[in-house]
Write an enzyme that holds these catalytic residues in place. Sequence first.
Site, PDB file in Angstrom:
ATOM      1  N   TYR A  97      37.754  11.986  -8.090  1.00  0.00           N
ATOM      2  CA  TYR A  97      37.325  11.303  -9.308  1.00  0.00           C
ATOM      3  C   TYR A  97      37.610  12.220 -10.491  1.00  0.00           C
ATOM      4  O   TYR A  97      38.582  12.952 -10.480  1.00  0.00           O
ATOM      5  CB  TYR A  97      35.867  10.832  -9.210  1.00  0.00           C
ATOM      6  CG  TYR A  97      35.705   9.612 -10.084  1.00  0.00           C
ATOM      7  CD1 TYR A  97      36.368   8.423  -9.762  1.00  0.00           C
ATOM      8  CD2 TYR A  97      34.983   9.646 -11.260  1.00  0.00           C
ATOM      9  CE1 TYR A  97      36.304   7.315 -10.591  1.00  0.00           C
ATOM     10  CE2 TYR A  97      34.893   8.540 -12.083  1.00  0.00           C
ATOM     11  CZ  TYR A  97      35.557   7.383 -11.744  1.00  0.00           C
ATOM     12  OH  TYR A  97      35.497   6.299 -12.584  1.00  0.00           O
ATOM     13  N   ARG A 150      40.662   0.324 -20.582  1.00  0.00           N
ATOM     14  CA  ARG A 150      40.107   1.545 -21.168  1.00  0.00           C
ATOM     15  C   ARG A 150      39.761   2.503 -20.042  1.00  0.00           C
ATOM     16  O   ARG A 150      38.593   2.714 -19.714  1.00  0.00           O
ATOM     17  CB  ARG A 150      38.877   1.209 -22.018  1.00  0.00           C
ATOM     18  CG  ARG A 150      38.502   2.257 -23.038  1.00  0.00           C
ATOM     19  CD  ARG A 150      37.050   2.615 -22.966  1.00  0.00           C
ATOM     20  NE  ARG A 150      36.716   3.253 -21.694  1.00  0.00           N
ATOM     21  CZ  ARG A 150      35.478   3.583 -21.320  1.00  0.00           C
ATOM     22  NH1 ARG A 150      34.453   3.318 -22.093  1.00  0.00           N
ATOM     23  NH2 ARG A 150      35.249   4.179 -20.150  1.00  0.00           N
ATOM     24  N   LYS A 168      35.635   4.971  -7.247  1.00  0.00           N
ATOM     25  CA  LYS A 168      34.213   4.655  -7.334  1.00  0.00           C
ATOM     26  C   LYS A 168      33.652   4.247  -5.972  1.00  0.00           C
ATOM     27  O   LYS A 168      32.546   4.651  -5.582  1.00  0.00           O
ATOM     28  CB  LYS A 168      33.989   3.529  -8.347  1.00  0.00           C
ATOM     29  CG  LYS A 168      34.174   3.936  -9.795  1.00  0.00           C
ATOM     30  CD  LYS A 168      32.980   4.700 -10.331  1.00  0.00           C
ATOM     31  CE  LYS A 168      33.124   4.959 -11.819  1.00  0.00           C
ATOM     32  NZ  LYS A 168      31.966   5.636 -12.410  1.00  0.00           N
ATOM     33  N   GLU A 239      34.006  -1.942 -14.540  1.00  0.00           N
ATOM     34  CA  GLU A 239      34.412  -0.556 -14.753  1.00  0.00           C
ATOM     35  C   GLU A 239      35.592  -0.469 -15.704  1.00  0.00           C
ATOM     36  O   GLU A 239      36.620  -1.131 -15.522  1.00  0.00           O
ATOM     37  CB  GLU A 239      34.802   0.054 -13.398  1.00  0.00           C
ATOM     38  CG  GLU A 239      34.952   1.545 -13.420  1.00  0.00           C
ATOM     39  CD  GLU A 239      33.632   2.263 -13.619  1.00  0.00           C
ATOM     40  OE1 GLU A 239      33.630   3.272 -14.355  1.00  0.00           O
ATOM     41  OE2 GLU A 239      32.614   1.847 -13.051  1.00  0.00           O
ATOM     42  N   ASP A 262      29.135  -0.038 -15.464  1.00  0.00           N
ATOM     43  CA  ASP A 262      28.840   1.379 -15.267  1.00  0.00           C
ATOM     44  C   ASP A 262      29.050   2.182 -16.543  1.00  0.00           C
ATOM     45  O   ASP A 262      28.320   3.134 -16.802  1.00  0.00           O
ATOM     46  CB  ASP A 262      29.706   1.939 -14.137  1.00  0.00           C
ATOM     47  CG  ASP A 262      29.285   3.340 -13.734  1.00  0.00           C
ATOM     48  OD1 ASP A 262      28.073   3.575 -13.598  1.00  0.00           O
ATOM     49  OD2 ASP A 262      30.158   4.201 -13.567  1.00  0.00           O
ATOM     50  N   ASN A 401      35.557  11.740 -20.751  1.00  0.00           N
ATOM     51  CA  ASN A 401      36.402  12.076 -19.607  1.00  0.00           C
ATOM     52  C   ASN A 401      37.852  11.682 -19.882  1.00  0.00           C
ATOM     53  O   ASN A 401      38.100  10.766 -20.662  1.00  0.00           O
ATOM     54  CB  ASN A 401      35.923  11.321 -18.352  1.00  0.00           C
ATOM     55  CG  ASN A 401      34.622  11.856 -17.813  1.00  0.00           C
ATOM     56  OD1 ASN A 401      34.451  13.059 -17.676  1.00  0.00           O
ATOM     57  ND2 ASN A 401      33.694  10.975 -17.508  1.00  0.00           N
TER      58      ASN A 401
END
Length: 539
Positions: A97, A150, A168, A239, A262, A401
């Site tokens: 991740y 995005r 995920k 997500e 999320d 991130n």
Amino acid sequence: MAITMTNKRGYDVLTDRHLNKSTAFTEEERDRYGLRGLLPPAVGSQNTQLSRVLENLRRKRDDIERYVFLMALQSRNERLFLKTIIENIEETLPLIYTPTVGQACLEFAHIYRQERGLYVTAADRGRVADLLLNWPEEEIDVVVVTDGERILGLGDLGANGMGIPVGKLALYAACAGIDPARCLPVMLDVGTNNESLRNDPLYLGLNQPRLRDDAYLSLVDEFIDAVRIRWRGALIQFEDFATPNAYRLLNRYRDQTLCFNDDIQGTAAVATGGILAATRLAGTDLADMRIVFLGAGSAATGIADLLVKALEAAGLDNEAARQRLWFVDLHGLVHSARDDLAPHNLPYAHDHEPGDLIATLRSIKPHALIGATGAPGVFTRDVLELMAALNEQPIIFALSNPTSRAECTAEEAYHATQGRAVFASGSPFGPVDYHGRRRIPGQGNNVYIFPGIGLGALAVQARGINDAMFLAAAHALADHVSDEALADGTVYPPLPTIRAVSRSVAIAVGQAAIDTGLAQSEPGDLAATIDALMLDPTY
């Protein structure tokens, strides 16, 4: 864990990632499943296999190669993959991740190896229900879906965004024990406006501009309806949708089906948990805190919305709670005289003179500064030094991130504040030594929240997920932060405890669902029910 009973034999067993144990099949299993002669003669243990995996993983030259290696392992032996993640979470989480998954999404079409997940495209309108019938699993508990617009802080990556749902769901299985066979990653491919992708001859998605407006919503409606019909009771996690669609879809479906976003709600809970822990370190009651957000998109406003609930629980009324929270975006302070604000920003548009970030900090004198911009370096030294001048222990959360998009680094935060910052980030940073004092940054990773949210909701067969469940999750997370961790400046629990954290979050979430009337099942022993749902990949 013994092999699941199956009628499969021979290579059909060895090529089923849910069943395969490779060289760890026992002599008896080799006879039973027709594997004799298809494997080397030595029978190995899972621990021996794990040692081999780590040896090969660590000889790879860079993180993207390590990512490809781990995804290949997941494709052939899922339980060994999960065992590798669980027992080496600090080493492997950044690989499967953030931050490596960002690079994997950028390069998705070029490192593509094997089919994984379900692609629902704009060309499938009118036949989505039939398309879902092609998925081989009869039972699904969790669906993670993105439209790729995005991806992290990287923008529109179209069908390349499939790496996010895949990652995920690997974490749902590793961290909360959700059966990976009952997890479904979905790419809702409605095209992309990223010209570089559409000009790439290897791009795997629809080569067309993004579907918008009613046509877009009708496709999503059709998908949600199809999931509810085929897998009634499955949790749907949205997500990495762009902010307007993120809010539009959440508001459209949250009262109709078991779902959450999320980026809005998971990020809110993990940030709120961090703030709750930080109050113990900073010596400031939550009800007395003032917080400034840089960035006013879905993540930042989601955090603020949950903090309002936390502040109300701490004794403030709604208006007083909102007055504690201030936003600065690309155009400066979000204030009541502006006419360019999105609906989700309006509750935080207070009466105040306009100003940039520095002017806002000087005026508001916040205890905490939270970044959710996707813009690297915007927490400049001047900003950090001002926060240190205003607070003995300034709370600095740089949550964007991947690592390359963080508002500042841990080292920058500690050095600009004489080592006094209470720092957390979305992607991992290593420990920093400041004049002989070791500071350990916290990672506000949503992995602390979303697996437990899903597990808790499934345990009580929740009809929906409300703010009380996310606030309960935030408190459960904060309760796992020890005084020793706080002394090192860390406001999140150590990653090796993630299974225990997910369990606690699940219990808190399940109980909140029961207390607020959303549970369709009320187990006599909620903790025991959750324990029974958490699969152990050991064989």
